[in-house]
Design a protein around this motif. Structure first.
Motif, PDB file in Angstrom:
ATOM      1  N   LEU A 133     -45.321  15.831   4.219  1.00 46.86           N
ATOM      2  CA  LEU A 133     -44.123  15.564   5.012  1.00 46.86           C
ATOM      3  C   LEU A 133     -44.446  15.436   6.495  1.00 46.86           C
ATOM      4  O   LEU A 133     -43.896  14.580   7.196  1.00 46.86           O
ATOM      5  CB  LEU A 133     -43.104  16.685   4.785  1.00 46.86           C
ATOM      6  CG  LEU A 133     -42.521  16.788   3.373  1.00 46.86           C
ATOM      7  CD1 LEU A 133     -41.665  18.045   3.243  1.00 46.86           C
ATOM      8  CD2 LEU A 133     -41.715  15.558   3.026  1.00 46.86           C
ATOM      9  N   ASP A 134     -45.354  16.274   6.964  1.00 51.37           N
ATOM     10  CA  ASP A 134     -45.747  16.195   8.376  1.00 51.37           C
ATOM     11  C   ASP A 134     -46.462  14.881   8.674  1.00 51.37           C
ATOM     12  O   ASP A 134     -46.263  14.286   9.748  1.00 51.37           O
ATOM     13  CB  ASP A 134     -46.659  17.377   8.728  1.00 51.37           C
ATOM     14  CG  ASP A 134     -45.888  18.696   8.768  1.00 51.37           C
ATOM     15  OD1 ASP A 134     -44.647  18.643   8.945  1.00 51.37           O
ATOM     16  OD2 ASP A 134     -46.511  19.766   8.597  1.00 51.37           O
ATOM     17  N   SER A 137     -43.817  12.195   8.854  1.00 53.22           N
ATOM     18  CA  SER A 137     -43.027  12.332  10.080  1.00 53.22           C
ATOM     19  C   SER A 137     -43.823  11.931  11.312  1.00 53.22           C
ATOM     20  O   SER A 137     -43.261  11.407  12.287  1.00 53.22           O
ATOM     21  CB  SER A 137     -42.552  13.781  10.220  1.00 53.22           C
ATOM     22  OG  SER A 137     -41.802  13.958  11.399  1.00 53.22           O
ATOM     23  N   ILE A 144     -40.402   5.801   9.330  1.00 49.69           N
ATOM     24  CA  ILE A 144     -38.996   5.708   8.931  1.00 49.69           C
ATOM     25  C   ILE A 144     -38.705   4.342   8.317  1.00 49.69           C
ATOM     26  O   ILE A 144     -38.010   4.223   7.301  1.00 49.69           O
ATOM     27  CB  ILE A 144     -38.081   5.967  10.140  1.00 49.69           C
ATOM     28  CG1 ILE A 144     -38.240   7.411  10.621  1.00 49.69           C
ATOM     29  CG2 ILE A 144     -36.624   5.689   9.788  1.00 49.69           C
ATOM     30  CD1 ILE A 144     -37.444   7.741  11.868  1.00 49.69           C
ATOM     31  N   ALA A 171     -38.678  15.499   5.632  1.00 48.59           N
ATOM     32  CA  ALA A 171     -39.718  14.837   6.418  1.00 48.59           C
ATOM     33  C   ALA A 171     -39.267  14.513   7.835  1.00 48.59           C
ATOM     34  O   ALA A 171     -40.015  14.741   8.802  1.00 48.59           O
ATOM     35  CB  ALA A 171     -40.144  13.547   5.710  1.00 48.59           C
ATOM     36  N   PHE A 172     -38.066  13.982   8.010  1.00 49.29           N
ATOM     37  CA  PHE A 172     -37.648  13.453   9.305  1.00 49.29           C
ATOM     38  C   PHE A 172     -36.653  14.335  10.044  1.00 49.29           C
ATOM     39  O   PHE A 172     -36.265  14.015  11.171  1.00 49.29           O
ATOM     40  CB  PHE A 172     -37.024  12.058   9.104  1.00 49.29           C
ATOM     41  CG  PHE A 172     -37.922  11.095   8.384  1.00 49.29           C
ATOM     42  CD1 PHE A 172     -39.143  10.722   8.939  1.00 49.29           C
ATOM     43  CD2 PHE A 172     -37.554  10.560   7.167  1.00 49.29           C
ATOM     44  CE1 PHE A 172     -39.961   9.824   8.265  1.00 49.29           C
ATOM     45  CE2 PHE A 172     -38.360   9.669   6.493  1.00 49.29           C
ATOM     46  CZ  PHE A 172     -39.582   9.299   7.038  1.00 49.29           C
ATOM     47  N   HIS A 176     -32.636  11.986  12.059  1.00 52.36           N
ATOM     48  CA  HIS A 176     -33.342  10.790  11.601  1.00 52.36           C
ATOM     49  C   HIS A 176     -33.250  10.628  10.081  1.00 52.36           C
ATOM     50  O   HIS A 176     -33.252   9.503   9.564  1.00 52.36           O
ATOM     51  CB  HIS A 176     -34.810  10.857  12.040  1.00 52.36           C
ATOM     52  CG  HIS A 176     -34.995  10.758  13.517  1.00 52.36           C
ATOM     53  ND1 HIS A 176     -35.123  11.864  14.340  1.00 52.36           N
ATOM     54  CD2 HIS A 176     -35.050   9.661  14.336  1.00 52.36           C
ATOM     55  CE1 HIS A 176     -35.266  11.474  15.583  1.00 52.36           C
ATOM     56  NE2 HIS A 176     -35.227  10.146  15.621  1.00 52.36           N
ATOM     57  N   GLY A 177     -33.162  11.746   9.376  1.00 49.76           N
ATOM     58  CA  GLY A 177     -33.033  11.677   7.923  1.00 49.76           C
ATOM     59  C   GLY A 177     -31.716  11.043   7.497  1.00 49.76           C
ATOM     60  O   GLY A 177     -31.670  10.234   6.555  1.00 49.76           O
ATOM     61  N   ASN A 276     -33.385  19.141   4.915  1.00 53.90           N
ATOM     62  CA  ASN A 276     -33.822  19.660   6.209  1.00 53.90           C
ATOM     63  C   ASN A 276     -34.084  21.160   6.143  1.00 53.90           C
ATOM     64  O   ASN A 276     -35.125  21.650   6.616  1.00 53.90           O
ATOM     65  CB  ASN A 276     -32.759  19.351   7.263  1.00 53.90           C
ATOM     66  CG  ASN A 276     -33.142  19.876   8.636  1.00 53.90           C
ATOM     67  OD1 ASN A 276     -34.207  19.557   9.151  1.00 53.90           O
ATOM     68  ND2 ASN A 276     -32.273  20.685   9.236  1.00 53.90           N
TER      69      ASN A 276
END
Length: 333
Positions: A133-134, A137, A144, A171-172, A176-177, A276
């Motif tokens: 995930l990092d 991101s 994205i 992830a975002f 942003h997600g 999140n």
């Protein structure tokens, strides 16, 4: 005297004969003329009999050909293979092969897991997920955009969006997600709708032919397209039917987009929020879910298992009742 003898002779001969060929002798004035006519009649009878026999032969031949054609058509359509020993043997071999392959694969998987149990137990899923995930991101805007493109394809083909939207939140982040999920989900649904409406319309209509819900919706959606489209989106139908099914109904594109946004955006916010918080827990920022998340999850259970099914069920019941009324009124007329 001679004429009397001739008449007696003709009567005597006609009494000795039997059948249509000899009986006609008693109806003619002289034996010679009678014999000539009898021969002519006999020839005509023979010709007619030959024609009849020939027609029977042709009819029998046509019947045999027709039977063979029907048998071949039945075989091409996947008919019974009872009279075909080769096909029966092939099916039996395939069945035996499956009985061997499936247990072999399962045994191989079990042995592999047993031999690598230490490696598997040492695998840190939480750490690996956080790292993935990092990395996603860290890509920033390109990451994205890649996610949005992948989500569009996912929405068109697979359709189950909850785990994908949750992953975007992990992830975002929340902001942003939500943007990535809303754009990807809505775009995928609209593209699927347009494909079904203008490219695959005949194919979709054929696949959904005879579907009871489609038949019930056709009349109702003309009167209230946005309302019916919204209820359709709340149903437990697969995502593909929600998108492609509405494409073959009298729904305009802007009406479909309105229904998608009204139905999809609240769930996008919800699952992104869940993702999140899960991301924060995986990264070690939070120890447990927040109270807000617990309340939202409880609301989802109540709405998903009680409110939504009841709403869709009552709607379908109303459509059925309306259809029954139309049928009864048609019978009365």
């Amino acid at each position: 005297m001679k004429s009397i003898v001739s008449i007696l002779l003709i009567v005597f001969l006609s009494a000795k004969c039997s059948g249509a060929r000899c009986s006609i002798l008693a109806l003619v004035p002289s034996a010679r003329n009678g014999t000539t006519k009898v021969n002519a009649v006999n020839r005509r009878v023979d010709v007619a009999q030959a024609h009849i026999n020939g027609n029977r032969f042709h009819l029998d031949h046509l019947a045999i050909v027709n039977t063979r054609i029907n048998q071949r058509h039945s075989a091409l359509r996947g008919g019974s293979t009872e009279n075909n020993p080769t096909e029966k043997q092939t099916d039996q071999q395939a069945s035996n092969l499956k009985k061997i392959i499936i247990p072999t694969i399962l045994s191989a998987v079990a042995i592999t897991l047993a031999l690598n149990r230490k490696t598997i137990s040492a695998f840190n899923f939480k750490h690996e997920l956080a790292a993935a995930l990092d990395n996603l991101s860290a890509l920033g805007t390109p990451g994205i955009l890649m996610y949005i493109f992948a989500f569009i394809l996912w929405e068109i083909t697979i359709g189950v969006t909850t785990p994908v939207e949750t992953a975007a939140g992990m992830a975002f982040g929340l902001k942003h997600g939500i943007i990535a999920n809303a754009v990807g989900k809505t775009s995928g649904a609209v593209i699927a709708f347009l494909l079904g409406k203008y490219v695959f319309k005949d194919f979709v209509e054929k696949k959904l032919e005879g579907n009871e819900l489609m038949e019930l919706v056709k009349d109702s959606i003309v009167k209230n397209p946005v309302r019916v489209s919204l209820i359709w989106r709340f149903s437990f139908l697969p995502e593909q039917i929600k998108n492609f099914g509405l494409a073959v109904l009298p729904v305009k594109t802007w009406q479909f987009i309105s229904a998608v946004l009204m139905h999809g955006f609240p769930f996008t916010v919800l699952w992104t929020f869940v993702g999140n918080e899960m991301g924060l827990i995986v990264r070690g920022v939070m120890d447990s879910p927040s109270r807000t998340l617990k309340i939202l999850i409880s609301g989802v259970y109540v709405f998903g298992f009680f409110v939504s099914p009841s709403m869709v069920g009552l709607w379908v019941k109303g459509l059925r009742d309306e259809k029954m009324k139309k049928v009864e009124n048609a019978k009365k007329k």
